[in-house]
Design a protein around this motif. Sequence first.
Motif, PDB file in Angstrom:
ATOM      1  N   GLY A 113      12.040 -58.735  -0.381  1.00 33.32           N
ATOM      2  CA  GLY A 113      11.584 -58.068   0.831  1.00 33.32           C
ATOM      3  C   GLY A 113      12.591 -57.050   1.334  1.00 33.32           C
ATOM      4  N   VAL A 114      13.866 -57.405   1.290  1.00 30.56           N
ATOM      5  CA  VAL A 114      14.930 -56.489   1.719  1.00 30.56           C
ATOM      6  C   VAL A 114      15.027 -55.312   0.756  1.00 30.56           C
ATOM      7  CG1 VAL A 114      17.418 -56.256   2.084  1.00 30.56           C
ATOM      8  CG2 VAL A 114      16.223 -58.301   2.901  1.00 30.56           C
ATOM      9  N   VAL A 138       5.492 -57.929   8.678  1.00 27.17           N
ATOM     10  CA  VAL A 138       6.586 -58.424   7.846  1.00 27.17           C
ATOM     11  C   VAL A 138       6.685 -59.933   8.029  1.00 27.17           C
ATOM     12  CG1 VAL A 138       7.855 -56.242   8.037  1.00 27.17           C
ATOM     13  CG2 VAL A 138       8.312 -58.084   9.664  1.00 27.17           C
ATOM     14  N   HIS A 139       7.547 -60.544   7.251  1.00 25.87           N
ATOM     15  CA  HIS A 139       7.793 -61.983   7.376  1.00 25.87           C
ATOM     16  C   HIS A 139       9.208 -62.264   7.881  1.00 25.87           C
ATOM     17  CE1 HIS A 139       7.553 -66.275   6.654  1.00 25.87           C
ATOM     18  NE2 HIS A 139       8.607 -66.217   5.868  1.00 25.87           N
ATOM     19  N   HIS A 140      10.189 -61.543   7.350  1.00 24.44           N
ATOM     20  CA  HIS A 140      11.590 -61.792   7.701  1.00 24.44           C
ATOM     21  C   HIS A 140      12.058 -60.851   8.806  1.00 24.44           C
ATOM     22  CE1 HIS A 140      11.304 -63.408   3.515  1.00 24.44           C
ATOM     23  NE2 HIS A 140      12.008 -64.383   4.062  1.00 24.44           N
ATOM     24  N   SER A 188       5.941 -59.403  13.172  1.00 21.67           N
ATOM     25  CA  SER A 188       5.995 -60.505  12.213  1.00 21.67           C
ATOM     26  C   SER A 188       4.632 -61.171  12.133  1.00 21.67           C
ATOM     27  CB  SER A 188       7.057 -61.532  12.630  1.00 21.67           C
ATOM     28  OG  SER A 188       6.647 -62.224  13.791  1.00 21.67           O
ATOM     29  N   LEU A 189       4.304 -61.693  10.974  1.00 19.45           N
ATOM     30  CA  LEU A 189       3.011 -62.334  10.767  1.00 19.45           C
ATOM     31  C   LEU A 189       2.822 -63.536  11.688  1.00 19.45           C
ATOM     32  CD1 LEU A 189       2.866 -62.142   6.880  1.00 19.45           C
ATOM     33  CD2 LEU A 189       1.144 -61.189   8.425  1.00 19.45           C
ATOM     34  N   PHE A 206       1.062 -54.168   4.936  1.00 19.48           N
ATOM     35  CA  PHE A 206       1.796 -55.421   4.766  1.00 19.48           C
ATOM     36  C   PHE A 206       3.021 -55.148   3.908  1.00 19.48           C
ATOM     37  CE2 PHE A 206      -2.407 -56.955   5.887  1.00 19.48           C
ATOM     38  CZ  PHE A 206      -2.133 -58.016   6.743  1.00 19.48           C
ATOM     39  N   ALA A 207       4.188 -55.088   4.559  1.00 15.17           N
ATOM     40  CA  ALA A 207       5.433 -54.923   3.818  1.00 15.17           C
ATOM     41  C   ALA A 207       5.806 -56.222   3.121  1.00 15.17           C
ATOM     42  CB  ALA A 207       6.561 -54.486   4.756  1.00 15.17           C
TER      43      ALA A 207
END
Length: 256
Positions: A113-114, A138-140, A188-189, A206-207
């Motif tokens: 992801g990064v 994103v998630h993180h 964030s999701l 959606f990243a």
Amino acid sequence: HLVPVKREAGRKARTERGIGVLVRRLKKEVLPELPKKRRQIIELPAEGKLLELVQKENELWARHDSISKDLLQAIENSKEGESDTDFEKIIESLFFNRKYFFEEIALIRHAIGVAKVPYVCDHLEDCLENRDKIVVFVHHHDVGRVISERFNGGKSVLVDGTVTDVTERDRRVQHFINNNDCKLFVGSLKVSGLGINLQVASHVVFAEIDWVPGVITQAEDRCHRIGQEHSLLVQHLVAENSMDCNMAKKIVAKQK
């Protein structure tokens, strides 16, 4: 709607405010009225650090499959002639290996992801030339923060788990909705995927993704709501040949 009604009070007629009535329409009832969704899976070229991480992820999945098959075979063999203690040892081993595997997968998905952030930002810059507003999920936390900082100067807002004050969250949402200069909403999701209305945007990116189709659909529906006048474009940005790439294809197929 508050409707004036006339009632007789003795000899005099007086006007009162009627009881408030809320008319609720479920989404399934208005779905035919909403514009269609268009979903795209965009595979980012796996090269350099990103390629290294994708290869490591695939190797980990292959090793996990091999271990799982060996353990399941051992369980089958234990049904004949082995004690309950031997069987319990096999189960403990299976549990340990699965727990260790998912911890490693979580770390690699975070690193991927990064590593995807520069590609995601380049994609968003291109899209913002043709789109008024875009919502990015994103998630993180660090992934969302870096993306938002790339479009600073009031052009983006970030709403994730680090923003704990409800009033501040609402202020950022309203800033995105009402300020024409604010083009990008990064959320964030888990925090922004439910309960907010972002219908001013008709483009969702959606990243990072969740592997549960329902979570993705709920996030999409922040923009696909009553009042949306445009076809909703949904894009999944995934690394080529990664597990997220495979999962995105399965999720989109299930959504259809």
